[in-house]
Every structure is written in structure tokens, then in C-alpha cells.
Design an enzyme around this catalytic site. Structure first.
Site: not given
Ligand code: GUN
Length: 293
Positions: A51, A95, A118
Site C-alpha cells: 500500500k 490493517q 477501507d
Molecule cells: N486485512 C485484509 N484485507 C484488508 C483490507 O482490505 N483492509 C484492511 N485494513 N485490513 C485488511
């Protein structure tokens, strides 16, 4: 034929970076995404690193805030409050998964929904489910983008979603049934209590597999000419790799590929699109396109 998520993702990142160049030339500030990472889970570390790299490629500023596993929920909530009130931060993510002593739901609901890139906050989830402008969570949005860019017909199609997680199964099923394109499909969701999953899959024009069960979808479950979207990313041991593992999807790719009109590989299918959707949401947040100020 194989759906090249990596290429589409790279095309979209280029489009985003061009938009950012124009924004900066017009005097706007650089879009800024912050990420909170708790602990040292290998998968989470990798996702967050991707990211941060994608932010660079798009011309965004990024800030990574790290905590150890033993961080208190209070500290996390205070950090979220600071990010909510930091006018330089356009959007941020926490996350997942989080350590067991922290309530993921409390954390998600503490995020200002206007910065929830998100799309996990109940306001965004609720708005999505009734078709209002919102931040759509990244994996479902990435899947829809792939279907759209590859011209996969969805109107009236039989779409079977395997898995009912809040992050993928539920939102993608919701989007696929909405009266817009891509979407307008007849959607069936299968989960751990479903009967006759094989039979249900055999009817599908589109299968979206998001179970986290490597190789679950076998050739006998796939109709000739179906499109398969594989969201699985389980780490399986692989002594031939330096890392000692490789990613395996929910689909038995080698056996299924020849029956499909389209299929996403793992890696290189949905994964890169998920990251790019987050970048798109960050751009929307920076421009206040969804929630005008
Ligand atoms: N863990 C697995 N996929 C995601 C996601 O798209 N966003 C976040 N914040 N955590 C995750």
C-alpha cells in the site's frame, strides 16, 4: 483466458498519478493516506508495504504508524482520533486482523466515515447496501473493476459467491445484485452451512471464491465458459521459494483454467486490484467527491 489484474492495476495507478499531477498544478494539496499497522503478522506487513509503495506510484503522501502487539485499545483509539482531526490526512486504514484483546468493531466505528477509505464503517457499508455514494471496500470494488474492464456480462447472470466475510463475501454479493453495471446479477451466497455447494457452483456464470480454502473450487464445480474470480491468498509451504511459502488461491487453477471464459490467477489477479481500489478511494477522499465539505 487469464485476467491480468497486475496490468489493469498498473494502468489505473498511472491514471491516478496523472490526475494527481493535474491537482497539484491547480494548487491542491497532495493526497495523503495513513495506515496503522499493529504487530508483525507477515501477511499484514506485506499488504501494508504494498500500500505504501502504491501511494508512491500514485503521487500520494503516505504515513505508516506502527504499534507492537501489546498496544492498548485506548492508545489505538486515541491515534484514530488524532487522524480523524488531522486536516492533512485525507483517509486512513487500520490493517486487520488486530490482536485479540482489541475490538475490531470498536476500532472500525471510531474512524470518521468520511476518512474510512477501507469502506468498513457501518455508515459506508449501509450506504453501499442501499446504493448511495460511499467508500466501497477495496476487494469488492477491485473485483467489479476487473469484471467491467474485461467486459464480463453480469446483467441477469448467475453469480455464486463463496464465503460471507464482512470484507469480501457480503459486500461483493451486495454489489453484484445492485441495479447497476457491473452487477444486476442473480446472486447466491454459499458458506460453511450451505448444502449442495458443488451443484450450486455448476449453475454459475460467475464464481467469486473468497473462502480462504486452497483449491476448494475443482473442475467438476465449474460450468464450461464460466468466469472465476479467485480471492483466496493462503500461504502454503513451498521449500523451493526463498520465503518458504507461496500464495495459493481458493481455485484449483490448473484443472479449472481450460473450462473458463475468464479466470484470475493468484497472485496477480484480485490482489493488485484491491490496492488500487484503496488508492482510488484515497483520491476520492482528497477531492471530497463522496462527502463534500
Ligand atoms: N486485512 C485484509 N484485507 C484488508 C483490507 O482490505 N483492509 C484492511 N485494513 N485490513 C485488511
Amino acid at each position: 483466458m487469464i485476467i491480468d489484474g497486475k496490468k489493469i492495476a498498473s494502468d489505473i495507478k498511472r491514471e491516478i498519478s496523472e490526475t494527481v499531477t493535474e491537482m497539484l498544478a491547480a494548487g491542491a494539496k497532495r493526497p495523503h493516506l495513513a495506515a496503522i499497522l499493529v504487530g508483525h503478522d507477515g501477511g499484514s506487513e506485506t499488504y501494508v508495504a504494498h500500500k505504501v509503495k502504491a501511494c508512491e506510484e500514485c503521487g500520494f503522501k503516505s504515513t505508516l504508524i506502527r504499534f507492537e502487539d501489546d498496544v492498548t485499545e485506548d492508545t489505538l483509539l486515541q491515534t484514530i482520533d488524532k487522524l480523524n482531526n488531522d486536516s492533512d490526512v485525507d483517509g486512513f486504514i487500520v490493517q486487520l486482523p488486530l490482536p485479540r484483546h482489541i475490538s475490531e468493531q470498536r476500532v472500525i466505528e471510531a474512524i470518521d466515515y468520511r476518512k474510512d477509505v477501507d469502506g468498513f464503517h457501518p455508515i459506508n457499508v449501509g450506504r453501499m447496501s442501499i446504493g448511495l455514494p460511499c467508500f466501497v471496500s477495496a476487494t469488492p470494488a477491485g473485483i467489479l473493476m476487473l469484471l467491467e474492464r474485461y467486459g464480463v456480462p453480469t446483467k441477469g447472470a448467475e453469480c455464486v459467491v463463496l464465503g460471507r466475510s464482512n470484507i469480501v463475501g457480503k459486500p461483493v454479493a451486495n454489489l453484484m445484485m445492485q441495479k447497476h453495471l457491473p452487477g444486476d446479477a442473480t446472486v447466491t451466497v454459499c458458506h460453511s452451512a450451505s448444502r449442495d455447494i458443488k451443484e450450486t457452483c455448476r449453475r454459475a456464470d460467475i464464481i467469486i471464491a473468497a473462502l480462504g480454502s486452497p483449491g476448494f473450487v475443482t473442475a467438476d464445480m465449474v460450468k464450461e465458459g464460466a468466469t472465476i474470480i479467485d480471492v483466496g491468498t493462503t500461504r502454503v509451504p513451498d521449500p523451493t521459494r526463498k520465503s518458504g511459502f507461496r500464495l495459493r488461491g481458493d481455485v484449483d487453477f490448473d484443472a479449472v483454467e481450460s473450462k473458463c471464459a475468464w479466470i484470475t490467477p493468484v497472485p496477480g489477479g484480485v490482489g493488485p486490484m484491491t490496492i488500487v481500489s484503496l488508492m482510488k478511494n484515497t483520491l476520492l477522499a482528497a477531492r471530497h467527491d463522496i462527502y463534500p465539505v
